[in-house]
Design an enzyme around this catalytic site. Sequence first.
Site, mmCIF file in Angstrom:
data_model
loop_
_atom_site.group_PDB
_atom_site.id
_atom_site.type_symbol
_atom_site.label_atom_id
_atom_site.label_comp_id
_atom_site.label_asym_id
_atom_site.label_seq_id
_atom_site.Cartn_x
_atom_site.Cartn_y
_atom_site.Cartn_z
ATOM 1 N N GLY A 1 -28.048 57.855 -76.504
ATOM 2 C CA GLY A 1 -29.123 56.909 -76.752
ATOM 3 C C GLY A 1 -29.414 56.089 -75.517
ATOM 4 N N GLY A 2 -30.654 55.660 -75.354
ATOM 5 C CA GLY A 2 -31.021 54.827 -74.216
ATOM 6 C C GLY A 2 -30.845 55.549 -72.902
ATOM 7 C CG ASP A 3 -30.101 55.055 -68.148
ATOM 8 O OD1 ASP A 3 -30.985 55.745 -67.626
ATOM 9 O OD2 ASP A 3 -29.003 54.812 -67.608
ATOM 10 C CE LYS B 1 -19.378 61.382 -89.611
ATOM 11 N NZ LYS B 1 -20.173 61.788 -90.809
ATOM 12 N N PRO C 1 -34.693 55.063 -76.803
ATOM 13 C CG PRO C 1 -36.544 53.720 -77.200
ATOM 14 C CD PRO C 1 -36.028 54.757 -76.253
ATOM 15 C CG MET D 1 -23.913 47.603 -78.193
ATOM 16 S SD MET D 1 -22.710 48.537 -77.207
ATOM 17 C CE MET D 1 -22.808 47.651 -75.643
ATOM 18 C CG ASP E 1 -23.960 58.890 -78.091
ATOM 19 O OD1 ASP E 1 -22.831 59.370 -78.309
ATOM 20 O OD2 ASP E 1 -24.235 58.215 -77.091
#
Length: 410
Positions: free
Chosen positions: A253-255, A222, A177, A337, A200
Amino acid sequence: MAEHPAYPVGLRLAGRRIVVLGGGQVAQRRLPALIAAGADIHLVSPEATPSVEAMADAGEITWHRRPYAEGDLAAAWYALIATSDTEANNRASAEAEAHRVWCVRSDDADAATAWTPATGTSEGVTVAVLTTDARDRDPRHTAAVRDAVVEGLRDGTLVAPHHRTRTPGVALVGGGPGDPDLITVRGRRLLAEADVVIADRLGPRDLLAELPPHVEVIDAAKIPYGRFMAQEAINNALIEHAKQGKSVVRLKGGDPYVFGRGMEELQALAEAGIACTVVPGISSSISVPGAAGIPVTHRGVAHEFTVVSGHVAPDDERSLVDWPALARLTGTLVVLMGVDKIGRIAETLVAHGRSPDTPVALVQEGTTAAQRRVDATLATVAETVVAQQVKPPAVIVIGEVVGVGPHEAA
């Protein structure tokens, strides 16, 4: 003998007879490694701990339920003496010496002909630590040295470069996270061994500063690879660098598979014939609420939780979410999100039966130094987001668990 250090050596015990005297805690700790080595293990002991007995029941060892008897060590290659009977230990030790059987004694290291090192493994490498001064043996110190080396190898803080050619490929690594300490051990090690890292924005950015200078770090937001869709550009970058024979880490990020488009990247790599390893990560859907003191389930409060993407509003024809069904659930709803859509999400849930008084928590920048929690209800969350200037990334938790605190613990 005490004036000379022990000579370190690795024993290949597969199929060879090993005798263990005593079925207590010492045997319980030592037997798993002997089993993993493929040894033909014979345990001689009237009794054994439940764990040792389970090994015998599983056929991993042969258990002779009796005390030590003369001749037990005659055909052995290696012996571990760990009974509580000193006299029996001395007799067994003398038999081992007579038959030239290397012998470890748990009760008297000075009388043994072999010592068990403090060992640990990391990616096919075994670290074994022995005290060099036989007159000053300190098992705690050797164990601490072992732990430090193994932990460093596992988490990437101790980097041992591979000098043989490595198979090029890509690792899709879930970074967790945001807190750099919440990446998995395997993920951190692969990151330390990478030639190229495509990261990311939501990944653990602090880890990038630890990479060696030669590692190329590419910002996935980018990528200068022409006018492609963003995901296509990322896929192309992964394929291009892997085909150059580089070890590539896609740091997400995360999984990777929880709203992370990990499968899209895996499919693109498979189509290009690129080997890929997937390393799961801690999803923000459970870790961020936890970091903010919110359990997504709690006895007597919530027996289920549902994770849903809020990047598409409920009234959008592209939405794949059955919002009316979610409104009928009584458990926890975690929305990722969804900051800019939370007003319409709340309205839809209330319209289909969820109480407007249902608690809501928004956790922004969860697990990082900038973490903050904002509380509301379904009726007030839209205006609260504006008033409190809640910005992405934020995890939204909807349900009675939001009100559960330490004082509620059973």
